[in-house]
Write a protein that holds these residues in place. Sequence first.
Motif, PDB file in Angstrom:
ATOM      1  N   LEU A 106      19.202  -7.985 -10.955  1.00 40.05           N
ATOM      2  CA  LEU A 106      19.707  -6.784 -10.290  1.00 40.05           C
ATOM      3  C   LEU A 106      18.773  -6.322  -9.178  1.00 40.05           C
ATOM      4  CD1 LEU A 106      20.857  -4.697 -13.404  1.00 40.05           C
ATOM      5  CD2 LEU A 106      22.216  -6.265 -11.985  1.00 40.05           C
ATOM      6  N   GLY A 107      17.466  -6.439  -9.394  1.00 38.92           N
ATOM      7  CA  GLY A 107      16.542  -5.921  -8.395  1.00 38.92           C
ATOM      8  C   GLY A 107      15.139  -6.437  -8.573  1.00 38.92           C
ATOM      9  N   LEU A 108      14.314  -6.198  -7.563  1.00 35.80           N
ATOM     10  CA  LEU A 108      12.915  -6.580  -7.597  1.00 35.80           C
ATOM     11  C   LEU A 108      12.112  -5.497  -6.867  1.00 35.80           C
ATOM     12  CD1 LEU A 108      10.806  -8.762  -8.345  1.00 35.80           C
ATOM     13  CD2 LEU A 108      11.210  -9.790  -6.104  1.00 35.80           C
ATOM     14  N   GLU A 109      11.150  -4.918  -7.576  1.00 37.86           N
ATOM     15  CA  GLU A 109      10.330  -3.840  -7.022  1.00 37.86           C
ATOM     16  C   GLU A 109       8.875  -4.279  -6.951  1.00 37.86           C
ATOM     17  OE1 GLU A 109      10.421   0.677  -8.094  1.00 37.86           O
ATOM     18  OE2 GLU A 109       8.970  -0.246  -9.456  1.00 37.86           O
ATOM     19  N   THR A 110       8.214  -3.981  -5.830  1.00 40.99           N
ATOM     20  CA  THR A 110       6.795  -4.240  -5.657  1.00 40.99           C
ATOM     21  C   THR A 110       6.073  -2.913  -5.486  1.00 40.99           C
ATOM     22  OG1 THR A 110       7.271  -6.340  -4.536  1.00 40.99           O
ATOM     23  CG2 THR A 110       5.052  -5.439  -4.301  1.00 40.99           C
ATOM     24  N   THR A 111       5.074  -2.661  -6.327  1.00 40.34           N
ATOM     25  CA  THR A 111       4.290  -1.424  -6.225  1.00 40.34           C
ATOM     26  C   THR A 111       2.812  -1.769  -6.060  1.00 40.34           C
ATOM     27  OG1 THR A 111       4.102  -1.295  -8.636  1.00 40.34           O
ATOM     28  CG2 THR A 111       5.884  -0.041  -7.612  1.00 40.34           C
ATOM     29  N   PHE A 112       2.095  -0.855  -5.418  1.00 39.89           N
ATOM     30  CA  PHE A 112       0.650  -1.017  -5.274  1.00 39.89           C
ATOM     31  C   PHE A 112      -0.034  -0.685  -6.603  1.00 39.89           C
ATOM     32  CE2 PHE A 112       2.072  -0.057  -0.957  1.00 39.89           C
ATOM     33  CZ  PHE A 112       1.415  -1.017  -0.224  1.00 39.89           C
ATOM     34  N   THR A 113      -1.069  -1.432  -6.932  1.00 39.94           N
ATOM     35  CA  THR A 113      -1.862  -1.127  -8.123  1.00 39.94           C
ATOM     36  C   THR A 113      -3.254  -0.624  -7.753  1.00 39.94           C
ATOM     37  OG1 THR A 113      -2.546  -3.456  -8.256  1.00 39.94           O
ATOM     38  CG2 THR A 113      -0.655  -2.775  -9.589  1.00 39.94           C
ATOM     39  N   GLN A 114      -3.539  -0.548  -6.450  1.00 42.05           N
ATOM     40  CA  GLN A 114      -4.816  -0.035  -5.971  1.00 42.05           C
ATOM     41  C   GLN A 114      -4.568   1.018  -4.901  1.00 42.05           C
ATOM     42  OE1 GLN A 114      -7.472  -3.126  -4.666  1.00 42.05           O
ATOM     43  NE2 GLN A 114      -7.176  -4.368  -6.508  1.00 42.05           N
ATOM     44  N   THR A 115      -5.413   2.058  -4.892  1.00 38.64           N
ATOM     45  CA  THR A 115      -5.322   3.091  -3.871  1.00 38.64           C
ATOM     46  C   THR A 115      -5.984   2.609  -2.586  1.00 38.64           C
ATOM     47  OG1 THR A 115      -5.277   4.884  -5.479  1.00 38.64           O
ATOM     48  CG2 THR A 115      -6.026   5.443  -3.265  1.00 38.64           C
ATOM     49  N   GLU A 116      -5.299   2.834  -1.469  1.00 33.19           N
ATOM     50  CA  GLU A 116      -5.815   2.471  -0.153  1.00 33.19           C
ATOM     51  C   GLU A 116      -5.813   3.726   0.714  1.00 33.19           C
ATOM     52  OE1 GLU A 116      -6.990  -0.371   0.688  1.00 33.19           O
ATOM     53  OE2 GLU A 116      -6.345  -1.655  -0.968  1.00 33.19           O
ATOM     54  N   PRO A 117      -6.847   4.583   0.594  1.00 31.44           N
ATOM     55  CA  PRO A 117      -6.833   5.864   1.303  1.00 31.44           C
ATOM     56  C   PRO A 117      -6.760   5.729   2.819  1.00 31.44           C
ATOM     57  CG  PRO A 117      -8.994   5.427   0.340  1.00 31.44           C
ATOM     58  CD  PRO A 117      -8.070   4.413  -0.217  1.00 31.44           C
ATOM     59  N   GLU A 118      -7.304   4.638   3.364  1.00 27.98           N
ATOM     60  CA  GLU A 118      -7.277   4.490   4.819  1.00 27.98           C
ATOM     61  C   GLU A 118      -5.864   4.307   5.348  1.00 27.98           C
ATOM     62  OE1 GLU A 118      -8.870   0.447   3.299  1.00 27.98           O
ATOM     63  OE2 GLU A 118      -8.599   2.490   2.579  1.00 27.98           O
ATOM     64  N   TYR A 119      -4.937   3.888   4.471  1.00 33.41           N
ATOM     65  CA  TYR A 119      -3.542   3.727   4.871  1.00 33.41           C
ATOM     66  C   TYR A 119      -2.639   4.802   4.261  1.00 33.41           C
ATOM     67  CZ  TYR A 119      -5.307  -0.874   6.173  1.00 33.41           C
ATOM     68  OH  TYR A 119      -6.035  -1.902   6.714  1.00 33.41           O
ATOM     69  N   GLY A 120      -3.231   5.727   3.525  1.00 33.60           N
ATOM     70  CA  GLY A 120      -2.429   6.764   2.901  1.00 33.60           C
ATOM     71  C   GLY A 120      -1.616   6.262   1.728  1.00 33.60           C
ATOM     72  N   VAL A 121      -2.071   5.189   1.083  1.00 30.34           N
ATOM     73  CA  VAL A 121      -1.345   4.567  -0.020  1.00 30.34           C
ATOM     74  C   VAL A 121      -2.072   4.837  -1.331  1.00 30.34           C
ATOM     75  CG1 VAL A 121      -0.663   2.365  -1.043  1.00 30.34           C
ATOM     76  CG2 VAL A 121      -0.325   2.774   1.398  1.00 30.34           C
ATOM     77  N   LYS A 122      -1.311   5.196  -2.356  1.00 29.73           N
ATOM     78  CA  LYS A 122      -1.884   5.436  -3.680  1.00 29.73           C
ATOM     79  C   LYS A 122      -1.392   4.376  -4.659  1.00 29.73           C
ATOM     80  CE  LYS A 122      -0.090   9.480  -4.118  1.00 29.73           C
ATOM     81  NZ  LYS A 122       0.645   9.497  -2.828  1.00 29.73           N
ATOM     82  N   ALA A 123      -2.180   4.144  -5.684  1.00 29.16           N
ATOM     83  CA  ALA A 123      -1.740   3.242  -6.754  1.00 29.16           C
ATOM     84  C   ALA A 123      -0.441   3.781  -7.338  1.00 29.16           C
ATOM     85  CB  ALA A 123      -2.811   3.150  -7.837  1.00 29.16           C
ATOM     86  N   GLY A 124       0.552   2.921  -7.469  1.00 29.65           N
ATOM     87  CA  GLY A 124       1.858   3.326  -7.974  1.00 29.65           C
ATOM     88  C   GLY A 124       2.887   3.534  -6.880  1.00 29.65           C
ATOM     89  N   ASP A 125       2.464   3.595  -5.610  1.00 27.72           N
ATOM     90  CA  ASP A 125       3.431   3.726  -4.516  1.00 27.72           C
ATOM     91  C   ASP A 125       4.277   2.466  -4.413  1.00 27.72           C
ATOM     92  OD1 ASP A 125       2.551   6.225  -3.890  1.00 27.72           O
ATOM     93  OD2 ASP A 125       1.464   5.649  -2.068  1.00 27.72           O
ATOM     94  N   VAL A 126       5.538   2.646  -4.054  1.00 25.10           N
ATOM     95  CA  VAL A 126       6.462   1.515  -3.922  1.00 25.10           C
ATOM     96  C   VAL A 126       6.307   0.884  -2.545  1.00 25.10           C
ATOM     97  CG1 VAL A 126       8.882   0.800  -3.887  1.00 25.10           C
ATOM     98  CG2 VAL A 126       8.101   2.511  -5.542  1.00 25.10           C
ATOM     99  N   MET A 127       5.947  -0.394  -2.510  1.00 27.77           N
ATOM    100  CA  MET A 127       5.851  -1.122  -1.257  1.00 27.77           C
ATOM    101  C   MET A 127       7.238  -1.556  -0.793  1.00 27.77           C
ATOM    102  SD  MET A 127       4.157  -4.841  -0.465  1.00 27.77           S
ATOM    103  CE  MET A 127       2.484  -4.391  -0.834  1.00 27.77           C
TER     104      MET A 127
END
Length: 324
Positions: free
Chosen positions: A296-317
Motif C-alpha cells: 500500500l505504501g512506503l514511508e521514509t523518516t529521518f532517525t537523526q536530527t539535522e539542525p543545519e537543515y531544520g530536520v528533526k529525528a522522526g520527520d518524514v522525508m
Amino acid sequence: MADELELLRRANPVPVDGPHFGDGPLDHHAERRLDRLMRERIASRRPRLVWGLAAAAVVAALVSALLFTGQTTAPAIAAPRPLLVQADSTPVSLKTLAERARAAAADGSPKLRKGTHVQSWSMGMSEDEPPITLPEERIVRWKADDSHTELVVATDPRHPGRPVLGGDGELVEDGHVLSRRTYPPSWSDAPPESRPPHDAARLHDYLEEAERAYLSDHSAPLNTSELLDATKILLDHWTLGARESAALARLLADAEGLRPAGQVTDRLGRRGQAYVYDRSDTREMLIMDPATGAVLGLETTFTQTEPEYGVKAGDVMSYSAWMR
C-alpha cells in the motif's frame, strides 16, 4: 567532489548510445536514474535534497495569499507526521502475510495492469531555508498502441479543498495540474517497462535487473535496502495483480532486517500491516494489505536530527501511497 562525480557517472541519464534529447525533457528512464542518484547521495552522506529558491517562493506565496488576497483558509503546507503503529495491535509476520497473499491469488484476480496511481509527499531542504513538503498525485495510463499519458496534480488528501504547495514551491489550489503529458509508443523489453513475472524467483531477477543500473557491485544479490528501492521502481510503473503481489510478498518475507511492527492506518485511510527496516540515518516503513499482501505504501523518516537543515529525528522525508 570525487564521490559525487562518480555517482553522476553511474547515473548517466543519457548514455552515449541512447537517444539525444537536446534541451527537451528527460524520458522516464533518465528521470529514474536521476532519482536514484539523489537517493544514493542520501544513503552515502547526510540526507539532503536541495530546493534552493523553492522555500523562498513559499514565503512569498504565503504573504500574497494570506495578506493581499484576503484568503482565510489555511493552506495545507504542513509536513505529514510519521505514521503511528496501533499500540494494541498484534504484528503479523511477513511469512504469514505471504501465505495469505498466495491464498488470495488463487483465482488470479485482480489482474496486473501497466501504469500507476500514486499519492506522494516529498521533502525538500536547503541550508538557508526551512524544509518544505510537496504533496502530489500522479496517474499514468497506458494505451493499446503502447503510448501512455501522465497526469500530475498538486493535492493533499488529508486536507481536501485547501491550497497546497506546487512543484516549484508556489502556493496553488488543490487539484492544480502540475503537468499533463502524452508519451509516444515504447516497446522496451527491459525491466521495469517489461511485464513483471508472478514467480518469486523470476521476480527477484527482474527487480535485480531493474535496479542493476544503480548498483556499484552488479554481481552481489539485492540487499534489503536495494529490494525496497526496486519495489518502489516496480510500483511506480505497474499496478500489480494478485499473483504478482503474492510473489513480491514472498520475496519480502525473506528480506533480512525487515521486521513486523503492527497495524497502521495510512494517509489514505486504509488499514495495513507495517514492516520496518533501519538504514544508516533513515527508517523505511513498508505498509501492506493484511488480507492480500499488496503493498500500500512506503514511508521514509529521518532517525537523526539535522539542525543545519531544520530536520528533526522522526520527520518524514518521503511517502508514497499506491492505489488501484
